[in-house]
Design a protein around this motif. Structure first.
Motif, PDB file in Angstrom:
ATOM      1  N   LEU A 215     -18.844  25.558  -7.256  1.00  0.00           N
ATOM      2  CA  LEU A 215     -18.880  25.041  -8.627  1.00  0.00           C
ATOM      3  C   LEU A 215     -17.526  24.484  -9.059  1.00  0.00           C
ATOM      4  O   LEU A 215     -16.486  25.113  -8.843  1.00  0.00           O
ATOM      5  CB  LEU A 215     -19.297  26.143  -9.599  1.00  0.00           C
ATOM      6  N   THR A 216     -17.553  23.320  -9.679  1.00  0.00           N
ATOM      7  CA  THR A 216     -16.347  22.761 -10.299  1.00  0.00           C
ATOM      8  C   THR A 216     -16.162  23.440 -11.656  1.00  0.00           C
ATOM      9  O   THR A 216     -17.103  24.084 -12.173  1.00  0.00           O
ATOM     10  CB  THR A 216     -16.496  21.246 -10.522  1.00  0.00           C
ATOM     11  N   PRO A 217     -15.002  23.288 -12.276  1.00  0.00           N
ATOM     12  CA  PRO A 217     -14.818  23.857 -13.623  1.00  0.00           C
ATOM     13  C   PRO A 217     -15.856  23.359 -14.633  1.00  0.00           C
ATOM     14  O   PRO A 217     -16.371  24.151 -15.421  1.00  0.00           O
ATOM     15  CB  PRO A 217     -13.397  23.423 -13.998  1.00  0.00           C
ATOM     16  N   ASP A 218     -16.194  22.071 -14.601  1.00  0.00           N
ATOM     17  CA  ASP A 218     -17.208  21.539 -15.513  1.00  0.00           C
ATOM     18  C   ASP A 218     -18.572  22.193 -15.270  1.00  0.00           C
ATOM     19  O   ASP A 218     -19.298  22.535 -16.204  1.00  0.00           O
ATOM     20  CB  ASP A 218     -17.356  20.023 -15.361  1.00  0.00           C
ATOM     21  N   GLN A 219     -18.929  22.355 -14.022  1.00  0.00           N
ATOM     22  CA  GLN A 219     -20.199  22.981 -13.677  1.00  0.00           C
ATOM     23  C   GLN A 219     -20.223  24.442 -14.102  1.00  0.00           C
ATOM     24  O   GLN A 219     -21.223  24.919 -14.644  1.00  0.00           O
ATOM     25  CB  GLN A 219     -20.462  22.842 -12.176  1.00  0.00           C
TER      26      GLN A 219
ATOM     27  N   ILE B 206     -33.210  24.771 -11.015  1.00  0.00           N
ATOM     28  CA  ILE B 206     -33.196  23.534 -11.786  1.00  0.00           C
ATOM     29  C   ILE B 206     -31.805  23.273 -12.365  1.00  0.00           C
ATOM     30  O   ILE B 206     -31.297  22.154 -12.324  1.00  0.00           O
ATOM     31  CB  ILE B 206     -34.269  23.514 -12.901  1.00  0.00           C
ATOM     32  N   PHE B 207     -31.162  24.308 -12.886  1.00  0.00           N
ATOM     33  CA  PHE B 207     -29.848  24.125 -13.506  1.00  0.00           C
ATOM     34  C   PHE B 207     -28.755  23.955 -12.454  1.00  0.00           C
ATOM     35  O   PHE B 207     -27.826  23.175 -12.648  1.00  0.00           O
ATOM     36  CB  PHE B 207     -29.550  25.280 -14.455  1.00  0.00           C
ATOM     37  N   ARG B 208     -28.883  24.659 -11.336  1.00  0.00           N
ATOM     38  CA  ARG B 208     -27.914  24.491 -10.237  1.00  0.00           C
ATOM     39  C   ARG B 208     -27.994  23.065  -9.677  1.00  0.00           C
ATOM     40  O   ARG B 208     -27.006  22.527  -9.180  1.00  0.00           O
ATOM     41  CB  ARG B 208     -28.167  25.508  -9.134  1.00  0.00           C
ATOM     42  N   THR B 209     -29.172  22.468  -9.760  1.00  0.00           N
ATOM     43  CA  THR B 209     -29.338  21.082  -9.307  1.00  0.00           C
ATOM     44  C   THR B 209     -28.822  20.113 -10.364  1.00  0.00           C
ATOM     45  O   THR B 209     -28.089  19.175 -10.057  1.00  0.00           O
ATOM     46  CB  THR B 209     -30.820  20.804  -9.004  1.00  0.00           C
ATOM     47  N   MET B 210     -29.203  20.345 -11.607  1.00  0.00           N
ATOM     48  CA  MET B 210     -28.804  19.428 -12.686  1.00  0.00           C
ATOM     49  C   MET B 210     -27.293  19.319 -12.825  1.00  0.00           C
ATOM     50  O   MET B 210     -26.790  18.249 -13.183  1.00  0.00           O
ATOM     51  CB  MET B 210     -29.409  19.878 -14.015  1.00  0.00           C
ATOM     52  N   VAL B 211     -26.544  20.391 -12.546  1.00  0.00           N
ATOM     53  CA  VAL B 211     -25.084  20.317 -12.717  1.00  0.00           C
ATOM     54  C   VAL B 211     -24.407  19.450 -11.665  1.00  0.00           C
ATOM     55  O   VAL B 211     -23.199  19.232 -11.750  1.00  0.00           O
ATOM     56  CB  VAL B 211     -24.392  21.706 -12.814  1.00  0.00           C
ATOM     57  N   GLN B 212     -25.172  18.926 -10.728  1.00  0.00           N
ATOM     58  CA  GLN B 212     -24.602  17.920  -9.828  1.00  0.00           C
ATOM     59  C   GLN B 212     -24.182  16.687 -10.644  1.00  0.00           C
ATOM     60  O   GLN B 212     -23.348  15.900 -10.194  1.00  0.00           O
ATOM     61  CB  GLN B 212     -25.603  17.517  -8.739  1.00  0.00           C
ATOM     62  N   ALA B 213     -24.762  16.524 -11.826  1.00  0.00           N
ATOM     63  CA  ALA B 213     -24.401  15.468 -12.783  1.00  0.00           C
ATOM     64  C   ALA B 213     -24.069  16.173 -14.105  1.00  0.00           C
ATOM     65  O   ALA B 213     -24.911  16.275 -14.996  1.00  0.00           O
ATOM     66  CB  ALA B 213     -25.545  14.487 -12.962  1.00  0.00           C
TER      67      ALA B 213
ATOM     68  N   PRO C 283     -22.976  30.302 -19.560  1.00  0.00           N
ATOM     69  CA  PRO C 283     -23.790  30.963 -20.595  1.00  0.00           C
ATOM     70  C   PRO C 283     -25.151  31.463 -20.095  1.00  0.00           C
ATOM     71  O   PRO C 283     -25.809  32.251 -20.769  1.00  0.00           O
ATOM     72  CB  PRO C 283     -23.982  29.876 -21.657  1.00  0.00           C
ATOM     73  N   MET C 284     -25.570  31.012 -18.919  1.00  0.00           N
ATOM     74  CA  MET C 284     -26.878  31.400 -18.393  1.00  0.00           C
ATOM     75  C   MET C 284     -26.866  32.779 -17.748  1.00  0.00           C
ATOM     76  O   MET C 284     -27.920  33.308 -17.411  1.00  0.00           O
ATOM     77  CB  MET C 284     -27.372  30.350 -17.398  1.00  0.00           C
ATOM     78  N   GLY C 285     -25.693  33.348 -17.540  1.00  0.00           N
ATOM     79  CA  GLY C 285     -25.603  34.681 -16.970  1.00  0.00           C
ATOM     80  C   GLY C 285     -25.622  34.674 -15.457  1.00  0.00           C
ATOM     81  O   GLY C 285     -25.288  33.684 -14.811  1.00  0.00           O
ATOM     82  N   GLU C 286     -26.059  35.786 -14.897  1.00  0.00           N
ATOM     83  CA  GLU C 286     -25.998  35.978 -13.447  1.00  0.00           C
ATOM     84  C   GLU C 286     -27.095  35.251 -12.687  1.00  0.00           C
ATOM     85  O   GLU C 286     -26.899  34.842 -11.551  1.00  0.00           O
ATOM     86  CB  GLU C 286     -26.057  37.469 -13.119  1.00  0.00           C
ATOM     87  N   ARG C 287     -28.279  35.129 -13.286  1.00  0.00           N
ATOM     88  CA  ARG C 287     -29.394  34.504 -12.561  1.00  0.00           C
ATOM     89  C   ARG C 287     -29.584  33.074 -13.069  1.00  0.00           C
ATOM     90  O   ARG C 287     -30.261  32.831 -14.058  1.00  0.00           O
ATOM     91  CB  ARG C 287     -30.683  35.305 -12.754  1.00  0.00           C
ATOM     92  N   VAL C 288     -28.973  32.143 -12.376  1.00  0.00           N
ATOM     93  CA  VAL C 288     -29.075  30.732 -12.749  1.00  0.00           C
ATOM     94  C   VAL C 288     -30.175  30.096 -11.903  1.00  0.00           C
ATOM     95  O   VAL C 288     -30.148  30.160 -10.667  1.00  0.00           O
ATOM     96  CB  VAL C 288     -27.738  29.997 -12.543  1.00  0.00           C
ATOM     97  N   LEU C 289     -31.140  29.501 -12.560  1.00  0.00           N
ATOM     98  CA  LEU C 289     -32.285  28.906 -11.879  1.00  0.00           C
ATOM     99  C   LEU C 289     -31.889  27.658 -11.093  1.00  0.00           C
ATOM    100  O   LEU C 289     -30.935  26.958 -11.436  1.00  0.00           O
ATOM    101  CB  LEU C 289     -33.361  28.539 -12.903  1.00  0.00           C
TER     102      LEU C 289
END
Length: 187
Positions: free
Chosen positions: A16-20, A34-41, A26-32
């Protein structure tokens, strides 16, 4: 599921980059996935999350159970296994029965829907098929829902059409422990 592996890989914690990190923290420990993919942008993810949070919040005047009818119908029509799987559990928490969720696959033609639920399903079908709610279906919606709630039906269907396109096209895979509905295999 349309794809058996991701086209856009979900970002792992170590990469993860700082922006990611800022977006996902805020999503906590279990990040879905979809969000791990979306943060590519990251910039797109921020905008996506702002609108998505509106649709899933109490600011959306459509009651949560009714909102889930729209989301599940759109997810099913879009053949989005990930979306269906995530919102199947949410729908149960928001008051839908397992039988109702199964009937969402049949749409408004399934027996035992209330007139309000039938209107939501018809509106979802029309928005999916023609990107327009007909006068008859709009009249049916307004018999049960306020103008703002009718707007939120369209906002919700639009948001989850976009979500389904993202999930399907990027190849977002189910999260650990989830099982794909057999009716959505092979799409």
């Amino acid at each position: 599921m349309r794809l058996t592996k991701p086209r856009i890989a979900p970002v792992q914690d170590a990469d993860l980059t700082p922006d990611q990190k800022e977006i996902l923290e805020p999503m906590g420990e279990r990040v879905l996935n979809i969000f791990r993919t979306m943060v590519q942008a990251p910039k797109a993810a921020k905008g996506f999350l702002a609108w998505g949070n509106y649709v899933l919040s109490r600011r959306n005047d459509l009651p949560a159970r009714e909102r889930e009818i729209v989301i599940l119908r759109i997810g099913y029509l879009c053949k989005s296994g990930y979306e269906w799987t995530q919102h199947h559990a949410i729908g149960l928490r928001e008051g839908l029965t397992a039988a109702e969720i199964e009937a969402i696959k049949q749409g408004a033609a399934a027996p035992n829907w209330s007139p309000a639920d039938r209107a939501l399903l018809k509106a979802s079908d029309e928005l999916h098929n023609d990107q327009f709610v007909t006068d008859g279906t709009w009249a049916a919606l307004t018999r049960h829902f306020s103008d703002k709630q009718c707007m939120d039906v369209v906002f919700t269907a639009g948001q989850y059409t976009q979500v389904s396109m993202i999930l399907n096209s990027f190849g977002v895979q189910l999260d650990a422990g989830q099982v794909l509905d057999p009716d959505l295999k092979g799409f």
